[in-house]
Design a protein around this motif. Sequence first.
Motif, PDB file in Angstrom:
ATOM      1  N   ARG A 288       0.827  -1.212   0.000  1.00  0.00           N
ATOM      2  CA  ARG A 288       0.000   0.000   0.000  1.00  0.00           C
ATOM      3  C   ARG A 288       0.860   1.260   0.000  1.00  0.00           C
ATOM      4  O   ARG A 288       0.575   2.223  -0.716  1.00  0.00           O
TER       5      ARG A 288
ATOM      6  N   THR B 168       1.014   4.020  -3.002  1.00  0.00           N
ATOM      7  CA  THR B 168       0.830   5.439  -2.700  1.00  0.00           C
ATOM      8  C   THR B 168       1.972   6.263  -3.279  1.00  0.00           C
ATOM      9  O   THR B 168       1.764   7.360  -3.812  1.00  0.00           O
TER      10      THR B 168
ATOM     11  N   ALA C 149      -5.035  -0.607  -7.270  1.00  0.00           N
ATOM     12  CA  ALA C 149      -5.770  -0.068  -6.125  1.00  0.00           C
ATOM     13  C   ALA C 149      -7.096  -0.787  -5.936  1.00  0.00           C
ATOM     14  O   ALA C 149      -7.514  -1.068  -4.799  1.00  0.00           O
TER      15      ALA C 149
ATOM     16  N   ALA D  25      -7.607   7.927  -0.735  1.00  0.00           N
ATOM     17  CA  ALA D  25      -6.278   8.193  -0.186  1.00  0.00           C
ATOM     18  C   ALA D  25      -5.214   8.148  -1.277  1.00  0.00           C
ATOM     19  O   ALA D  25      -4.266   8.946  -1.264  1.00  0.00           O
ATOM     20  N   PHE D  26      -5.357   7.233  -2.233  1.00  0.00           N
ATOM     21  CA  PHE D  26      -4.393   7.168  -3.327  1.00  0.00           C
ATOM     22  C   PHE D  26      -4.492   8.414  -4.210  1.00  0.00           C
ATOM     23  O   PHE D  26      -3.475   8.979  -4.624  1.00  0.00           O
TER      24      PHE D  26
ATOM     25  N   ALA E  67      -2.809  11.286  -2.666  1.00  0.00           N
ATOM     26  CA  ALA E  67      -1.357  11.262  -2.884  1.00  0.00           C
ATOM     27  C   ALA E  67      -1.010  11.877  -4.231  1.00  0.00           C
ATOM     28  O   ALA E  67      -0.022  12.612  -4.362  1.00  0.00           O
TER      29      ALA E  67
END
Length: 402
Positions: free
Chosen positions: A16, A20, A127, A141-142, A145
């Motif tokens: 993960r 990211t 993902a 969240a990705f 980033a």
Amino acid sequence: MAPGEPGADPGLRRLRVALTAFFALDGLLFAGWVVRIPAIKHQTGASASDLGLALLGVSAGGVATMTLTGGLCRRFGGRRVTVASAVLLSLGIALPPLTRSALALGLVLLVFGAAYGAINVAMNSVAVDLIATLRRPVMPAFHAAFSLGGMVGAGLGGLVAGELSPTRHLLLLAACGLLVTALAARPLLAYDLVAGGPGADGGGRAPADAVDRTAGSGGARPRRTGALVAVLGLVALCTAYGEGALADWSALHLTEDLDAGAGLAAAGYSVFAFAMTVGRLSGTWVLRRAGEQRVLVVGGAMAAVGMLVGSLAPSVWVALAGFVVTGLGLANIFPIAIGRAGALAGPGGVATASTLGYGGMLLGPVAIGFLAEWFSLSVALTTVALLAGAAAVIAYVTRDAI
């Protein structure tokens, strides 16, 4: 976190973090290239129209590659395609400042655009697999980033623009990209998401039972999957249209329509991008409490209201407030749409929805330009609100399907 939960696996955590890093790298490199466009235009001696044609290389390369990358991910695995695309993207960013004509620039931008399109489809495919394994909605969240990488890339580019030539700047970014890829590739490839453990030979597909559960929860039968993916791609297009439009036209709107100074006008896209980043950083928390469907509908409605305020505001500060609301509303719609498309149809679904979505990001600035010529820039920007509202309506009408 309990030891038996998927997220407690150290290999999965490392994967993960590595994924990211690739999202952040994508944003960093793309923003680094964008801030050097004026200098490269001067270097090549291109006119505004010639530069516009050359920049179509990024769009053409990206869209063409997105349509092919789903098949590459199915054959070689999304993780391998992510690493290969990151290498090509890192090398590709060093090429534009080496050109001396608009034609040469357009040709090398085909390479850069192809790598950009491929890495976006491949990363999102991985993902989707990871979300199925974790059973947590971490897609925002990705994308946060990516947004953070873009903000850093643009900020650093502005700082070094007066000190470094485009060639040195982009060569440094290329070296940075290759270094990050080398460091992140091993943990990304070392965990087999299919088998749920170490091993670099997995194809990067989501577990079959996870995909079946997701499809079943939406009431989707195999013959309807393509139509549902197209609907999700349309939702992504409606919202990405706004992101592209604000990136290119927000500063001009504040300057020409509201008499803002150059510094304050530059804050237009900055506050929008910051709001997008904040919305995505909090996206997992919001999704776990509100659910994807509510976020799609409410987010689209928020963005529509915010952009109506931003485009028709009587003052700069009201317009900036509207941009903030728009950014918060749009923040998680694109990640949700891409994630749902991948859960329904795997890498092919990600490729289809991404192509439509990024097509909207490319269409937005062009459409706003034509509409501004025919009407006014303020009126043209209301189309962002119109499409955001359309996304909310589509999500509500198809709530039992997607």
